[in-house]
Design a protein around this motif. Structure first.
Motif, PDB file in Angstrom:
ATOM      1  N   THR A 108       0.858  -1.186   0.000  1.00 58.41           N
ATOM      2  CA  THR A 108       0.000   0.000   0.000  1.00 58.41           C
ATOM      3  C   THR A 108       0.894   1.234   0.000  1.00 58.41           C
ATOM      4  N   LYS A 109       0.321   2.361  -0.378  1.00 56.75           N
ATOM      5  CA  LYS A 109       1.075   3.610  -0.316  1.00 56.75           C
ATOM      6  C   LYS A 109       1.271   4.006   1.133  1.00 56.75           C
ATOM      7  N   VAL A 110       2.427   4.543   1.430  1.00 57.48           N
ATOM      8  CA  VAL A 110       2.733   4.998   2.788  1.00 57.48           C
ATOM      9  C   VAL A 110       3.193   6.452   2.742  1.00 57.48           C
ATOM     10  N   SER A 111       2.938   7.171   3.819  1.00 62.94           N
ATOM     11  CA  SER A 111       3.412   8.552   3.903  1.00 62.94           C
ATOM     12  C   SER A 111       4.124   8.827   5.221  1.00 62.94           C
ATOM     13  N   LEU A 112       3.994   7.902   6.181  1.00 60.94           N
ATOM     14  CA  LEU A 112       4.629   8.060   7.482  1.00 60.94           C
ATOM     15  C   LEU A 112       5.058   6.692   7.984  1.00 60.94           C
ATOM     16  N   LEU A 113       6.293   6.593   8.435  1.00 64.05           N
ATOM     17  CA  LEU A 113       6.844   5.341   8.947  1.00 64.05           C
ATOM     18  C   LEU A 113       7.313   5.550  10.381  1.00 64.05           C
ATOM     19  N   THR A 114       7.223   4.501  11.175  1.00 63.24           N
ATOM     20  CA  THR A 114       7.648   4.549  12.569  1.00 63.24           C
ATOM     21  C   THR A 114       8.796   3.569  12.773  1.00 63.24           C
ATOM     22  N   VAL A 115       9.835   4.010  13.469  1.00 59.24           N
ATOM     23  CA  VAL A 115      10.969   3.148  13.813  1.00 59.24           C
ATOM     24  C   VAL A 115      10.848   2.792  15.296  1.00 59.24           C
ATOM     25  N   ASN A 116      11.031   1.512  15.602  1.00 57.53           N
ATOM     26  CA  ASN A 116      10.979   1.043  16.978  1.00 57.53           C
ATOM     27  C   ASN A 116      12.117   0.060  17.190  1.00 57.53           C
ATOM     28  N   TYR A 117      12.518  -0.143  18.437  1.00 56.61           N
ATOM     29  CA  TYR A 117      13.588  -1.112  18.685  1.00 56.61           C
ATOM     30  C   TYR A 117      13.429  -1.766  20.045  1.00 56.61           C
ATOM     31  N   ASN A 118      14.054  -2.932  20.166  1.00 58.49           N
ATOM     32  CA  ASN A 118      14.148  -3.671  21.420  1.00 58.49           C
ATOM     33  C   ASN A 118      15.615  -3.935  21.685  1.00 58.49           C
ATOM     34  N   ALA A 119      16.017  -3.825  22.945  1.00 56.25           N
ATOM     35  CA  ALA A 119      17.378  -4.175  23.337  1.00 56.25           C
ATOM     36  C   ALA A 119      17.321  -5.512  24.062  1.00 56.25           C
ATOM     37  N   PHE A 120      18.288  -6.381  23.773  1.00 52.37           N
ATOM     38  CA  PHE A 120      18.332  -7.659  24.479  1.00 52.37           C
ATOM     39  C   PHE A 120      19.766  -8.120  24.642  1.00 52.37           C
ATOM     40  N   LEU A 121      19.973  -8.995  25.604  1.00 53.98           N
ATOM     41  CA  LEU A 121      21.288  -9.540  25.882  1.00 53.98           C
ATOM     42  C   LEU A 121      21.394 -10.917  25.250  1.00 53.98           C
ATOM     43  N   GLY A 122      22.432 -11.106  24.459  1.00 59.82           N
ATOM     44  CA  GLY A 122      22.705 -12.392  23.836  1.00 59.82           C
ATOM     45  C   GLY A 122      24.157 -12.755  24.070  1.00 59.82           C
ATOM     46  N   THR A 123      24.652 -13.636  23.257  1.00 63.12           N
ATOM     47  CA  THR A 123      26.060 -14.017  23.345  1.00 63.12           C
ATOM     48  C   THR A 123      26.670 -14.017  21.958  1.00 63.12           C
ATOM     49  N   LYS A 124      27.972 -13.922  21.925  1.00 63.03           N
ATOM     50  CA  LYS A 124      28.709 -14.100  20.678  1.00 63.03           C
ATOM     51  C   LYS A 124      30.029 -14.772  21.021  1.00 63.03           C
ATOM     52  N   GLU A 125      30.626 -15.398  20.018  1.00 65.73           N
ATOM     53  CA  GLU A 125      31.888 -16.087  20.244  1.00 65.73           C
ATOM     54  C   GLU A 125      33.054 -15.142  19.985  1.00 65.73           C
ATOM     55  N   VAL A 126      33.954 -15.046  20.954  1.00 67.76           N
ATOM     56  CA  VAL A 126      35.167 -14.250  20.840  1.00 67.76           C
ATOM     57  C   VAL A 126      36.342 -15.145  21.236  1.00 67.76           C
ATOM     58  N   ASP A 127      37.224 -15.391  20.304  1.00 71.38           N
ATOM     59  CA  ASP A 127      38.391 -16.243  20.551  1.00 71.38           C
ATOM     60  C   ASP A 127      37.997 -17.601  21.127  1.00 71.38           C
ATOM     61  N   GLY A 128      36.924 -18.171  20.581  1.00 73.51           N
ATOM     62  CA  GLY A 128      36.495 -19.499  20.998  1.00 73.51           C
ATOM     63  C   GLY A 128      35.704 -19.549  22.291  1.00 73.51           C
ATOM     64  N   VAL A 129      35.375 -18.398  22.851  1.00 75.73           N
ATOM     65  CA  VAL A 129      34.639 -18.339  24.112  1.00 75.73           C
ATOM     66  C   VAL A 129      33.358 -17.547  23.903  1.00 75.73           C
ATOM     67  N   ASN A 130      32.240 -18.050  24.424  1.00 74.45           N
ATOM     68  CA  ASN A 130      30.990 -17.303  24.363  1.00 74.45           C
ATOM     69  C   ASN A 130      30.991 -16.210  25.426  1.00 74.45           C
ATOM     70  N   VAL A 131      30.734 -14.981  24.993  1.00 67.05           N
ATOM     71  CA  VAL A 131      30.678 -13.839  25.907  1.00 67.05           C
ATOM     72  C   VAL A 131      29.346 -13.121  25.724  1.00 67.05           C
ATOM     73  N   ASN A 132      28.918 -12.430  26.774  1.00 65.66           N
ATOM     74  CA  ASN A 132      27.676 -11.664  26.685  1.00 65.66           C
ATOM     75  C   ASN A 132      27.835 -10.526  25.686  1.00 65.66           C
ATOM     76  N   GLN A 133      26.766 -10.253  24.954  1.00 71.91           N
ATOM     77  CA  GLN A 133      26.752  -9.153  23.992  1.00 71.91           C
ATOM     78  C   GLN A 133      25.354  -8.571  23.945  1.00 71.91           C
ATOM     79  N   GLY A 134      25.251  -7.251  24.039  1.00 77.22           N
ATOM     80  CA  GLY A 134      23.969  -6.580  23.883  1.00 77.22           C
ATOM     81  C   GLY A 134      23.651  -6.397  22.413  1.00 77.22           C
ATOM     82  N   TYR A 135      22.379  -6.510  22.077  1.00 74.10           N
ATOM     83  CA  TYR A 135      21.931  -6.355  20.698  1.00 74.10           C
ATOM     84  C   TYR A 135      20.737  -5.396  20.635  1.00 74.10           C
ATOM     85  N   ILE A 136      20.591  -4.758  19.507  1.00 76.70           N
ATOM     86  CA  ILE A 136      19.451  -3.904  19.217  1.00 76.70           C
ATOM     87  C   ILE A 136      18.720  -4.508  18.015  1.00 76.70           C
TER      88      ILE A 136
END
Length: 99
Positions: A20-48
């Motif tokens: 459909t045609k749009v004229s106004l858009l809204t941006v929203n976000y959630n922050a959450f804590l996950g993990t990522k691998e750094v040098d073979g070790v899982n460490v906490n990482q925040g994500y948006i």
């Protein structure tokens, strides 16, 4: 929010556009804590996790980024990132950050 200079069907990727045609858009976000691998070790990482919604609150774009990608106002930075993407995909439309 993102305001368009005219109501339009807009491309949201190289393969998709709004139904459909749009004229106004809204941006929203959630922050959450996950993990990522750094040098073979899982460490906490925040994500948006962010979303762009049309006027009927249907999500038309989304993205997940590490929270360290942001240095200031997260909502304003996300809005500007989405405007940059939308402007490339829709060069004949002007997108304005209304925050």
């Amino acid at each position: 929010m993102i305001k368009l200079n005219k109501a339009s069907f807009i491309a949201t990727s190289n393969e998709t556009q709004t139904s459909t045609k749009v004229s106004l858009l809204t941006v929203n976000y959630n922050a959450f804590l996950g993990t990522k691998e750094v040098d073979g070790v899982n460490v906490n990482q925040g994500y948006i996790e962010s979303f762009v919604y049309n006027e009927t609150m249907n999500s038309i774009m989304s993205n997940v980024q590490e929270d360290t990608d942001f240095v200031g106002n997260i909502l304003n930075e996300l809005t500007n990132q989405y405007i940059a993407k939308l402007q490339i995909l829709n060069p004949s439309i002007t997108f304005v950050n209304t925050l």
